[in-house]
Design an enzyme around this catalytic site. Structure first.
Site, PDB file in Angstrom:
ATOM      1  N   LYS A 173       0.860  -1.132   0.033  1.00  0.00           N
ATOM      2  CA  LYS A 173       0.106  -0.094   0.047  1.00  0.00           C
ATOM      3  C   LYS A 173       0.940   1.277   0.033  1.00  0.00           C
ATOM      4  CE  LYS A 173      -1.768   3.193   1.991  1.00  0.00           C
ATOM      5  NZ  LYS A 173      -1.654   4.571   1.693  1.00  0.00           N
ATOM      6  N   GLU A 248       9.053   1.521  11.010  1.00  0.00           N
ATOM      7  CA  GLU A 248      10.403   2.363  10.845  1.00  0.00           C
ATOM      8  C   GLU A 248       9.593   3.887  10.733  1.00  0.00           C
ATOM      9  OE1 GLU A 248      13.236   1.987  10.383  1.00  0.00           O
ATOM     10  OE2 GLU A 248      13.732  -0.172   9.611  1.00  0.00           O
ATOM     11  N   CYS A 282      13.471  10.854   7.092  1.00  0.00           N
ATOM     12  CA  CYS A 282      13.317  10.329   8.585  1.00  0.00           C
ATOM     13  C   CYS A 282      14.738  10.747   9.325  1.00  0.00           C
ATOM     14  CB  CYS A 282      12.972   9.070   8.501  1.00  0.00           C
ATOM     15  SG  CYS A 282      13.774   7.881   7.583  1.00  0.00           S
ATOM     16  N   GLU A 381       9.696  16.492  15.336  1.00  0.00           N
ATOM     17  CA  GLU A 381      10.307  16.191  13.651  1.00  0.00           C
ATOM     18  C   GLU A 381       9.418  17.409  12.893  1.00  0.00           C
ATOM     19  OE1 GLU A 381       8.769  12.659  11.857  1.00  0.00           O
ATOM     20  OE2 GLU A 381      11.064  12.349  10.896  1.00  0.00           O
TER      21      GLU A 381
HETATM   22  P1  NAD Z   1       2.292   8.639   7.465  1.00  0.00           P
HETATM   23  O1  NAD Z   1       2.500   7.974   8.810  1.00  0.00           O
HETATM   24  O2  NAD Z   1       1.245   9.872   7.491  1.00  0.00           O
HETATM   25  O3  NAD Z   1       1.893   7.845   6.074  1.00  0.00           O
HETATM   26  C1  NAD Z   1       2.899   6.945   5.819  1.00  0.00           C
HETATM   27  C2  NAD Z   1       1.752   5.429   5.073  1.00  0.00           C
HETATM   28  O4  NAD Z   1       1.081   5.053   6.121  1.00  0.00           O
HETATM   29  C3  NAD Z   1       1.068   6.276   4.034  1.00  0.00           C
HETATM   30  O5  NAD Z   1       1.106   5.176   2.959  1.00  0.00           O
HETATM   31  C4  NAD Z   1      -0.244   6.323   4.396  1.00  0.00           C
HETATM   32  O6  NAD Z   1      -1.276   6.194   3.505  1.00  0.00           O
HETATM   33  C5  NAD Z   1      -0.288   5.439   5.598  1.00  0.00           C
HETATM   34  N1  NAD Z   1      -1.362   5.424   6.629  1.00  0.00           N
HETATM   35  C6  NAD Z   1      -1.944   6.622   6.946  1.00  0.00           C
HETATM   36  N2  NAD Z   1      -2.763   6.107   8.061  1.00  0.00           N
HETATM   37  C7  NAD Z   1      -2.801   4.797   7.872  1.00  0.00           C
HETATM   38  C8  NAD Z   1      -3.825   3.990   8.848  1.00  0.00           C
HETATM   39  N3  NAD Z   1      -4.691   4.437   9.957  1.00  0.00           N
HETATM   40  N4  NAD Z   1      -3.503   2.775   8.709  1.00  0.00           N
HETATM   41  C9  NAD Z   1      -2.770   2.133   7.993  1.00  0.00           C
HETATM   42  N5  NAD Z   1      -1.800   2.990   7.154  1.00  0.00           N
HETATM   43  C10 NAD Z   1      -1.950   4.312   7.096  1.00  0.00           C
HETATM   44  O7  NAD Z   1       3.572   9.214   7.204  1.00  0.00           O
HETATM   45  P2  NAD Z   1       4.140  10.215   5.913  1.00  0.00           P
HETATM   46  O8  NAD Z   1       3.579  11.695   6.210  1.00  0.00           O
HETATM   47  O9  NAD Z   1       3.725   9.691   4.629  1.00  0.00           O
HETATM   48  O10 NAD Z   1       5.716  10.292   6.133  1.00  0.00           O
HETATM   49  C11 NAD Z   1       6.354  11.075   7.087  1.00  0.00           C
HETATM   50  C12 NAD Z   1       6.804  10.178   8.085  1.00  0.00           C
HETATM   51  O11 NAD Z   1       7.466   8.964   7.765  1.00  0.00           O
HETATM   52  C13 NAD Z   1       8.045  10.960   8.824  1.00  0.00           C
HETATM   53  O12 NAD Z   1       7.513  10.850  10.286  1.00  0.00           O
HETATM   54  C14 NAD Z   1       9.048  10.348   8.385  1.00  0.00           C
HETATM   55  O13 NAD Z   1      10.174  10.298   9.521  1.00  0.00           O
HETATM   56  C15 NAD Z   1       8.630   8.781   8.528  1.00  0.00           C
HETATM   57  N6  NAD Z   1       9.537   8.141   7.703  1.00  0.00           N
HETATM   58  C16 NAD Z   1      10.247   7.017   8.409  1.00  0.00           C
HETATM   59  C17 NAD Z   1      11.361   6.244   7.643  1.00  0.00           C
HETATM   60  C18 NAD Z   1      12.039   5.280   8.353  1.00  0.00           C
HETATM   61  O14 NAD Z   1      12.832   4.368   7.625  1.00  0.00           O
HETATM   62  N7  NAD Z   1      12.164   5.434   9.698  1.00  0.00           N
HETATM   63  C19 NAD Z   1      11.347   6.572   6.429  1.00  0.00           C
HETATM   64  C20 NAD Z   1      10.575   7.425   5.650  1.00  0.00           C
HETATM   65  C21 NAD Z   1       9.685   8.320   6.544  1.00  0.00           C
END
Ligand code: NAD
Length: 479
Positions: A173, A248, A282, A381
């Site tokens: 997804k 992650e 991240c 963050e």
């Molecule tokens: P997000 O958590 O809003 O979304 C990430 C994914 O989760 C998307 O595909 C989204 O559609 C999905 N999602 C949202 N709500 C959900 C739910 N209730 N159930 C299941 N899936 C759901 O994050 P974002 O804004 O897309 O990304 C930014 C965040 O991701 C930052 O905090 C960043 O640090 C983190 N990040 C971490 C890593 C890592 O490897 N540690 C890498 C990249 C990004």
């Protein structure tokens, strides 16, 4: 306008509802493509398809054969770097040179896991006379992968290349903001003969499609990359059927700069680590924790470099592109308002090219400080190009500031003193420590993941394969 589709059972299809989500080009705010807005029924079809593939053939496919498929995908990605970079840049707004690097890293993930597929070993355990005890690592079965928008090429490849190598079938997804490169790689895989059903992709909103994925009974393990807040929701949903998961999550990573550091070496790396991907990384180095004795000298040189930064559209290929969305832009600017309200000085600002579209999601990169350690600028963050300067007087204080947030993803240490390097590295509560270098992105071989609010479980390298397999113990009695 380009139209993405779901990949289910080897066929590209619309969502059952035919609903779509518009994709917006962050460089100019215009719609340029659409993807399916999928529901429970689409997830159900994808999960059942992956389950069938696992039961019927993938679980019986020799490990080295799995590796061969992955190597073919890697080769195709290497041949398609420019094509993938154009897709990624339009979708995410990142400069083309960054997208090219991302595509190369994606190819490296497939290459690494192609070679690793037949090197997933168990152990023989000394036990009693007449007893043969050993472990083997088996695939979970079907893994679900939830991917963020910031590095679709890299994040997508790192999670599902590893899972296929480990012998799982996957349901992916991707993020609703940007995901076309992930669809493209899946298309390569199908064209190159990967058996249909092994990779399934379902696009849609997180709280709909993502939530259904986490709850589905045919998904055995969930790999989530995203924010800590959504990570908590994902954990609640996977707990409903007691699945395992890896998290992650976010970061607020520090660079700790001691007075004996090699400034020439440190400065460009520190600068790049906050502006790369417009700070939407991240592992962005978002806190500059600096020795008071070197602060003035460092900042004199650094502010000049920072002020020269130029922001533009993805195809202008400058130092930095736009943020991903209007929402993200407003979020980042709220931290600017907070800095102004709290009278936190702006030490340097990059500029935005006059040629960019007024409808793009641009912000100026900022160097701020000194930032009080308890300010939300120093603890939260921001996920934007804001670097917070925090001075320290001694090593203990530096470590205490570095460990003083809820996050624990990565950290950089800058000093020539070898004993100090190890003392500080051992004291930091985070998953990766870099000494006189920095950069989690490229090292596909190096285990990556967080502590505390940055998550748990590891991706990348051989360690990542442990999360994607389960340990089975077999005890055999013989005479
Ligand atoms: P997000 O958590 O809003 O979304 C990430 C994914 O989760 C998307 O595909 C989204 O559609 C999905 N999602 C949202 N709500 C959900 C739910 N209730 N159930 C299941 N899936 C759901 O994050 P974002 O804004 O897309 O990304 C930014 C965040 O991701 C930052 O905090 C960043 O640090 C983190 N990040 C971490 C890593 C890592 O490897 N540690 C890498 C990249 C990004």
């Amino acid at each position: 306008m380009e139209k993405g589709q779901n990949l289910i059972s080897g066929t590209w299809v619309n969502s059952k509802s035919e609903d779509i989500i518009q994709l917006i080009n962050p460089s100019d705010g215009g719609n340029f493509a659409s993807i399916p807005r999928s529901g429970a029924i689409d997830i159900d079809l994808a999960a059942k398809s992956a389950r069938r593939a696992f039961d019927k053939h993938w679980s019986k496919t020799p490990a080295f054969e799995r590796g061969k498929y992955l190597q073919k995908i890697s080769n195709k990605i290497y041949e398609s770097i420019d094509e993938l970079a154009i897709i990624e840049s339009k979708d995410t707004g990142k400069p083309l040179k960054q997208s090219r690097v991302d595509a190369q890293v994606a190819a490296r993930y497939f290459e690494f896991y192609a070679g690793a597929a037949d090197k997933i070993h168990g152990e023989v355990i000394p036990s009693q006379q007449g007893i043969n005890s050993f472990t083997k690592r088996e695939p979970h079965g079907v893994t679900g992968h939830i991917i963020p928008w910031n590095y679709p090429l890299q994040m997508g490849s790192r999670t599902f290349a590893a899972s296929l190598a480990a012998g799982n079938c996957v349901v992916i997804k991707p993020a609703e903001e940007a995901c076309l490169s992930v669809l493209k790689i899946a298309n390569f895989a199908i064209e190159l003969g990967l058996p249909p059903d092994v990779i399934n992709i379902v696009t849609g909103y997180g709280d709909e499609t993502g939530a259904y994925l986490c709850k589905h009974r045919d998904i055995d393990h969930v790999c989530f990359t995203g924010s800590p807040e959504v990570g908590s929701l994902v954990q609640q949903n996977v707990a409903l059927s007691n699945k395992s998961c890896t998290m992650e999550l976010g970061g607020k990573s520090p660079h700790i700069v001691f007075s004996d550091c090699d400034l020439e070496n440190a400065m460009p790396v520190i600068l790049n680590s906050i502006i790369q991907n417009s700070g939407q990384t991240c592992s962005a180095g978002s806190r500059l924790i600096i020795d008071k004795d070197i602060k003035e000298k460092f900042l004199n040189l650094f502010t000049e470099k920072f002020s020269n930064l130029l922001v533009g559209s993805s195809d202008m290929d400058l130092d930095m592109g736009p943020l991903i969305s209007e929402t993200q832009k407003n979020r980042v600017l709220s931290f600017y308002d907070k800095a102004k309200k709290d009278s936190i000085p702006i030490l340097a600002s990059g500029s935005i090219s006059e040629q960019v579209s007024k409808n793009g999601f641009y912000v100026n990169p900022l160097l701020l400080g000194p930032v009080p350690v308890n300010s939300t600028l120093a603890t939260d963050e921001i996920f934007g190009p804001y670097l917070c300067v925090i001075p320290f007087s001694n090593e203990d204080e530096a470590v205490s500031i570095a460990n003083g947030t809820d996050y624990g993803l990565t950290a950089g240490i800058w000093t020539k003193d070898g004993s100090r390097q190890m003392r500080v590295a051992n004291s930091l509560k985070c998953g990766q420590v870099f000494i006189n270098c920095y950069g989690a992105g490229g090292g596909v071989e190096i285990p990556f993941g967080g502590m505390k609010k940055s998550g748990f479980g590891r991706e990348k390298g051989m360690e990542g394969l442990r999360e994607l397999t389960v340990c089975k113990t077999i005890v055999q009695k013989f005479n």
